[in-house]
Design a protein around this motif. Structure first.
Motif, PDB file in Angstrom:
ATOM      1  N   ARG A   1       0.863  -1.192   0.000  1.00 31.93           N
ATOM      2  CA  ARG A   1       0.000   0.000   0.000  1.00 31.93           C
ATOM      3  C   ARG A   1       0.895   1.235   0.000  1.00 31.93           C
ATOM      4  NH1 ARG A   1      -3.761   1.006   4.438  1.00 31.93           N
ATOM      5  NH2 ARG A   1      -5.088   1.988   2.874  1.00 31.93           N
ATOM      6  N   GLU A   2       0.664   2.103  -0.966  1.00 23.07           N
ATOM      7  CA  GLU A   2       1.398   3.369  -1.017  1.00 23.07           C
ATOM      8  C   GLU A   2       0.417   4.507  -0.771  1.00 23.07           C
ATOM      9  OE1 GLU A   2       4.788   4.446  -3.868  1.00 23.07           O
ATOM     10  OE2 GLU A   2       3.085   5.578  -4.673  1.00 23.07           O
ATOM     11  N   ILE A   3       0.687   5.281   0.267  1.00 19.89           N
ATOM     12  CA  ILE A   3      -0.163   6.404   0.664  1.00 19.89           C
ATOM     13  C   ILE A   3       0.643   7.672   0.451  1.00 19.89           C
ATOM     14  CG2 ILE A   3      -1.506   7.404   2.532  1.00 19.89           C
ATOM     15  CD1 ILE A   3      -1.537   4.582   3.824  1.00 19.89           C
ATOM     16  N   GLU A   4       0.272   8.436  -0.562  1.00 24.20           N
ATOM     17  CA  GLU A   4       1.020   9.640  -0.919  1.00 24.20           C
ATOM     18  C   GLU A   4       0.249  10.884  -0.477  1.00 24.20           C
ATOM     19  OE1 GLU A   4       3.328  11.607  -4.761  1.00 24.20           O
ATOM     20  OE2 GLU A   4       2.348   9.647  -4.910  1.00 24.20           O
ATOM     21  N   VAL A   5       0.908  11.683   0.331  1.00 25.09           N
ATOM     22  CA  VAL A   5       0.288  12.883   0.903  1.00 25.09           C
ATOM     23  C   VAL A   5       0.660  14.089   0.053  1.00 25.09           C
ATOM     24  CG1 VAL A   5       0.105  14.346   2.932  1.00 25.09           C
ATOM     25  CG2 VAL A   5       0.393  11.882   3.208  1.00 25.09           C
ATOM     26  N   SER A   6      -0.357  14.816  -0.378  1.00 28.90           N
ATOM     27  CA  SER A   6      -0.144  16.077  -1.078  1.00 28.90           C
ATOM     28  C   SER A   6      -0.842  17.185  -0.306  1.00 28.90           C
ATOM     29  CB  SER A   6      -0.695  16.004  -2.512  1.00 28.90           C
ATOM     30  OG  SER A   6      -0.688  17.286  -3.111  1.00 28.90           O
ATOM     31  N   HIS A   7      -0.110  18.212   0.045  1.00 26.98           N
ATOM     32  CA  HIS A   7      -0.698  19.314   0.804  1.00 26.98           C
ATOM     33  C   HIS A   7      -1.619  20.182  -0.044  1.00 26.98           C
ATOM     34  CE1 HIS A   7       2.555  19.203   4.189  1.00 26.98           C
ATOM     35  NE2 HIS A   7       1.671  18.234   4.275  1.00 26.98           N
ATOM     36  N   TRP A   8      -1.761  19.831  -1.303  1.00 27.47           N
ATOM     37  CA  TRP A   8      -2.683  20.559  -2.172  1.00 27.47           C
ATOM     38  C   TRP A   8      -4.077  19.961  -2.136  1.00 27.47           C
ATOM     39  CZ3 TRP A   8      -1.206  25.153  -3.746  1.00 27.47           C
ATOM     40  CH2 TRP A   8       0.160  25.433  -3.809  1.00 27.47           C
ATOM     41  N   GLY A   9      -4.349  19.113  -1.132  1.00 22.76           N
ATOM     42  CA  GLY A   9      -5.732  18.705  -0.897  1.00 22.76           C
ATOM     43  C   GLY A   9      -6.066  17.263  -1.164  1.00 22.76           C
ATOM     44  N   ASN A  10      -5.065  16.372  -1.338  1.00 25.02           N
ATOM     45  CA  ASN A  10      -5.393  15.006  -1.708  1.00 25.02           C
ATOM     46  C   ASN A  10      -4.440  14.012  -1.042  1.00 25.02           C
ATOM     47  OD1 ASN A  10      -6.999  13.150  -3.425  1.00 25.02           O
ATOM     48  ND2 ASN A  10      -5.015  12.702  -4.335  1.00 25.02           N
ATOM     49  N   VAL A  11      -4.997  12.859  -0.695  1.00 28.66           N
ATOM     50  CA  VAL A  11      -4.211  11.708  -0.241  1.00 28.66           C
ATOM     51  C   VAL A  11      -4.471  10.593  -1.246  1.00 28.66           C
ATOM     52  CG1 VAL A  11      -3.810  10.011   1.574  1.00 28.66           C
ATOM     53  CG2 VAL A  11      -4.349  12.375   2.179  1.00 28.66           C
ATOM     54  N   GLN A  12      -3.444  10.204  -1.990  1.00 32.74           N
ATOM     55  CA  GLN A  12      -3.600   9.185  -3.025  1.00 32.74           C
ATOM     56  C   GLN A  12      -3.151   7.834  -2.474  1.00 32.74           C
ATOM     57  OE1 GLN A  12      -5.026   9.493  -6.030  1.00 32.74           O
ATOM     58  NE2 GLN A  12      -4.777   7.290  -6.315  1.00 32.74           N
ATOM     59  N   VAL A  13      -4.040   6.842  -2.557  1.00 37.08           N
ATOM     60  CA  VAL A  13      -3.758   5.503  -2.049  1.00 37.08           C
ATOM     61  C   VAL A  13      -3.691   4.541  -3.232  1.00 37.08           C
ATOM     62  CG1 VAL A  13      -4.486   3.656  -0.511  1.00 37.08           C
ATOM     63  CG2 VAL A  13      -4.959   6.036   0.094  1.00 37.08           C
ATOM     64  N   THR A  14      -2.609   3.776  -3.306  1.00 40.62           N
ATOM     65  CA  THR A  14      -2.433   2.760  -4.352  1.00 40.62           C
ATOM     66  C   THR A  14      -2.120   1.436  -3.668  1.00 40.62           C
ATOM     67  OG1 THR A  14      -1.547   4.450  -5.843  1.00 40.62           O
ATOM     68  CG2 THR A  14      -1.214   2.151  -6.455  1.00 40.62           C
ATOM     69  N   GLU A  15      -2.898   0.405  -3.987  1.00 43.11           N
ATOM     70  CA  GLU A  15      -2.747  -0.906  -3.345  1.00 43.11           C
ATOM     71  C   GLU A  15      -2.481  -1.959  -4.414  1.00 43.11           C
ATOM     72  OE1 GLU A  15      -5.925   0.140   0.245  1.00 43.11           O
ATOM     73  OE2 GLU A  15      -6.392  -1.420  -1.220  1.00 43.11           O
ATOM     74  N   ASN A  16      -1.326  -2.611  -4.311  1.00 48.30           N
ATOM     75  CA  ASN A  16      -0.923  -3.649  -5.264  1.00 48.30           C
ATOM     76  C   ASN A  16      -1.059  -5.014  -4.594  1.00 48.30           C
ATOM     77  OD1 ASN A  16       0.055  -1.853  -7.465  1.00 48.30           O
ATOM     78  ND2 ASN A  16       1.510  -1.219  -5.891  1.00 48.30           N
ATOM     79  N   TYR A  17      -1.978  -5.829  -5.115  1.00 52.34           N
ATOM     80  CA  TYR A  17      -2.300  -7.128  -4.518  1.00 52.34           C
ATOM     81  C   TYR A  17      -1.667  -8.264  -5.309  1.00 52.34           C
ATOM     82  CZ  TYR A  17      -5.925  -4.870  -1.676  1.00 52.34           C
ATOM     83  OH  TYR A  17      -6.605  -4.087  -0.778  1.00 52.34           O
ATOM     84  N   ASN A  18      -1.132  -9.243  -4.582  1.00 45.17           N
ATOM     85  CA  ASN A  18      -0.723 -10.521  -5.159  1.00 45.17           C
ATOM     86  C   ASN A  18      -1.556 -11.585  -4.456  1.00 45.17           C
ATOM     87  OD1 ASN A  18       0.491 -12.743  -6.248  1.00 45.17           O
ATOM     88  ND2 ASN A  18       2.543 -12.306  -5.465  1.00 45.17           N
ATOM     89  N   LEU A  19      -2.670 -11.979  -5.090  1.00 49.59           N
ATOM     90  CA  LEU A  19      -3.731 -12.731  -4.422  1.00 49.59           C
ATOM     91  C   LEU A  19      -3.703 -14.197  -4.827  1.00 49.59           C
ATOM     92  CD1 LEU A  19      -5.727 -11.261  -2.545  1.00 49.59           C
ATOM     93  CD2 LEU A  19      -7.465 -11.563  -4.284  1.00 49.59           C
ATOM     94  N   VAL A  20      -4.124 -15.075  -3.922  1.00 53.63           N
ATOM     95  CA  VAL A  20      -4.244 -16.501  -4.202  1.00 53.63           C
ATOM     96  C   VAL A  20      -5.459 -17.048  -3.447  1.00 53.63           C
ATOM     97  CG1 VAL A  20      -2.743 -17.184  -2.278  1.00 53.63           C
ATOM     98  CG2 VAL A  20      -2.989 -18.698  -4.242  1.00 53.63           C
ATOM     99  N   HIS A  21      -6.107 -18.033  -4.039  1.00 55.24           N
ATOM    100  CA  HIS A  21      -7.172 -18.777  -3.351  1.00 55.24           C
ATOM    101  C   HIS A  21      -6.482 -19.849  -2.516  1.00 55.24           C
ATOM    102  CE1 HIS A  21     -10.496 -21.379  -2.455  1.00 55.24           C
ATOM    103  NE2 HIS A  21     -11.345 -20.705  -3.209  1.00 55.24           N
ATOM    104  N   GLY A  22      -6.557 -19.726  -1.198  1.00 55.88           N
ATOM    105  CA  GLY A  22      -5.811 -20.605  -0.306  1.00 55.88           C
ATOM    106  C   GLY A  22      -6.519 -21.895   0.052  1.00 55.88           C
TER     107      GLY A  22
END
Length: 625
Positions: free
Chosen positions: A242-263
């Motif tokens: 999870r990457e949470i990027e803070v911008s003081h210009w009014g936005n918090v951008q969240v990017t989530e990269n999943y490596n998923l498996v059916h267990g």
């Protein structure tokens, strides 16, 4: 040792493990109690409705000794403690309507000296003052485990339902004596393949109840096994970044990269999409085709994509209190199948960034927004604005931490990145954490000023370029040489045009001979020759001054030989054509046959063809220059 009433023959591979449990039980029974505490009542509730095992134990502790006690020990078998992801204890003082809100009790690792080596212990600190003589306290212990449900059989076909095995002790494992205790196992479905039957065991719908059991010695242990059906989504993220990027210009951008498996149970044999689409609840009961992510309120700019590109099979809805994203992978997820994708969204800055004591701090959740997901490794990266300093992290649980640097648009020294890593993450760990830092507000204008300065310098450069005279001086030798060369090129072009006009006259002479052979009009042919002769003389007069200029120009020294050669070859070609024309006319006047005429001009025609080719080659060479 109690065992299940019915057991498949292939499950004998599990017998060795249950033998280890028996050895553990014998060792525990020989271990003495650690203190004068007594558990007067223990009620345990095991929730197996998802692939995350949740056990809630309500303990009533009484101090029968003389001294005050400040902590209570919780013990787990080592094999179970390896999968322990979350452990919490809370007490609710009072009874009935006077019952106060729950108070969390600190839980810490305990030095296991004096305990059997196969046990892992944790200590629960009691409220201030501890537990005095004869006093009692009731509190709840919540434990969450990952990978504690074993698929059995491990491989199934597309049409089979998924069966899981859960192993536990019917007795509450504790270093203290237990007066009364009970256990309830809640299943997702009433269908139970088999379960261990002990005294006071009964099944009610989708629940199996063990007990009550009374007067149990410390470290009492009685293994039980439940084999049951469960087709709940077995969602496991091998890694989530999870990457949470803070911008003081009014936005918090969240990017989530999943490596998923059916267990769950792995699918064997071929997969038929036709059967799955026709009867998905039968031919794909063990698979999951969608996931639900509960995003923070007011989330915007939501996207869902993978390595191929954007995935359109998603649905988003929400209001002021919640935002839900339903996503569907490109294919139904069966046991053992993997997929990788990315979810991204923006959040309003004012909802997550605050100021306290001269510092700014980001207050945001740690885990994944997807429901009922197990994360083997979770890495959270918080990207702060460039220029942030004095960075610190406050997390509600231990995490591995390090710092990186990320470069983005218009960055000079890079943006500081705080990376947090934790293994065995479950929904209960989706708690708020804080990242504190200092930031000078003037630094916010650094990038805009860089853009403004860049555009200003660009416009100034354009103005200077437009108004500056970058031409070469007209009195310089290079400028004069350039003018002379341009004049030479103009003269050469005129020579080229005149030669081409001469060639056109040559073509007309040839055309008059063809008319003569067809019409037999000798006088017309002579007139055409006379006209052509006059044109060629005029063109020759025009060529003389041009050749004279080139001969006197130093700039034409290299090209002059080719031009003179071209003029000579053209004149030679004129002469040969005139001789040919005269010969043909004379032959017609003497009324010779066509074959005799061709024989007389054959050698002349060969020379004319060769000369015409040489003239064309010279013209091509001069045109290239």
């Amino acid at each position: 040792m109690p065992v299940r009433e019915t057991i498949d023959s292939s499950s004998r591979t599990k017998m060795g493990f249950r033998f280890d449990l028996l050895v553990l039980a014998v060792a525990l029974l020989s271990t003495p109690a650690l203190s004068d505490l007594v558990l007067t009542r223990v009620d345990r509730r095991v929730d197996l409705t998802s692939h995350i095992v949740r056990i809630v134990s309500t303990l009533k502790v009484e101090n029968t000794g003389k001294d005050s006690v400040s902590e209570v020990l919780l013990v787990f078998p080592e094999r179970q403690a390896k999968n322990l992801a979350y452990l919490m204890a809370a007490s609710s003082p009072g009874k009935g309507k006077a019952k106060a809100s729950a108070v969390n009790l600190p839980v810490e690792n305990f030095n296991s000296e004096g305990l059997p080596p196969a046990l892992v212990a944790y200590s629960v600190s009691l409220p201030e003052g501890g537990l005095g003589k004869g006093a009692s306290l009731t509190f709840d212990v919540s434990a969450v485990f990952t990978h504690s449900l074993l698929p059995f059989p491990e491989k199934i076909t597309q049409a089979d339902t998924q069966l899981l095995v859960f192993e536990e002790s019917a007795y509450f494992l504790s270093p203290y004596a237990v007066k009364v205790q009970s256990l309830t196992v809640k299943l997702p479905h009433p269908r139970v393949e088999s379960y261990t039957k002990l005294e006071n065991t009964k099944v009610q719908g989708s629940e199996i109840k063990y007990g009550p059991y009374e007067n149990l010695a410390p470290f009492s242990y009685s293994p039980i096994v439940v084999h049951f059906e469960s087709n709940q989504p077995f969602v496991v993220a091998r890694e989530l970044v999870r990457e949470i990027e803070v911008s003081h210009w009014g936005n918090v951008q969240v990017t989530e990269n999943y490596n998923l498996v059916h267990g769950g149970s792995q699918i064997k044999g071929e997969f038929s999409r036709l059967d799955y689409q026709a009867r998905p609840h039968i031919r794909g009961a063990s698979a999951f085709k969608n996931l639900v992510a509960k995003l923070p309120p007011r989330a915007h700019s939501v996207y869902y994509r993978d390595a191929i590109g954007n995935i359109s099979t998603s649905h988003l809805w929400g209001d002021s209190r919640k935002t839900e994203l339903e996503i569907e992978p490109r294919y139904p997820m069966f046991g053992g199948w993997r997929t990788a994708f990315t979810i991204g969204y923006g959040l309003p800055l004012q909802d997550f960034l605050f100021e306290l004591d001269g510092k700014r701090f980001l207050n945001i959740t740690f885990g994944s927004p997807i429901n009922e997901i197990i994360i083997d490794t979770l890495i959270v990266k918080v990207v702060l604005p460039e220029g942030s300093r004095d960075i610190s992290v406050s997390a509600p649980f231990p995490v591995k931490q390090w710092q990186e640097t990320k470069f983005s648009h218009l960055d000079v020294i890079g943006r500081p990145v705080i990376a947090l890593e934790k293994s065995k993450v479950v929904p209960e760990l989706d708690q708020y954490f804080q990242v504190y830092y200092k930031f000078n507000s003037i630094s916010m204008f650094r990038e805009p000023m860089m853009l403004i300065s860049g555009f200003f310098l660009l416009f100034v450069a354009c103005i200077v370029y437009v108004h500056a005279d970058l031409s070469i001086s007209k009195s310089s030798a290079s400028y004069l040489a350039k003018l002379q060369w341009e004049e030479v090129q103009s003269v050469i072009q005129q020579v080229d045009n005149l030669v081409n006009r001469c060639l056109m006259v040559h073509d007309k002479l040839d055309a008059s001979l063809r008319d003569l052979s067809r019409m037999g009009d000798v006088q017309a042919c002579k007139a055409a020759r006379k006209h052509a002769d006059g044109l060629l003389k005029e063109l020759s007069k025009e060529l003389k001054p041009l050749l004279s200029f080139l001969q006197n120009s130093p700039q034409a020294a290299q090209i002059l030989p080719k031009v003179e050669e071209l003029v000579v070859k053209e004149r030679e070609l004129q002469d040969k054509l005139m001789v040919k024309h005269t010969t043909v006319v004379d032959c017609y006047e003497k009324k010779l046959s066509g074959r005799e005429i061709e024989n007389r001009i054959a050698s002349q025609q060969n020379k004319i063809t060769a000369l015409r080719q040489e003239v064309d080659d010279l013209l091509d060479f001069i045109d290239e220059l």
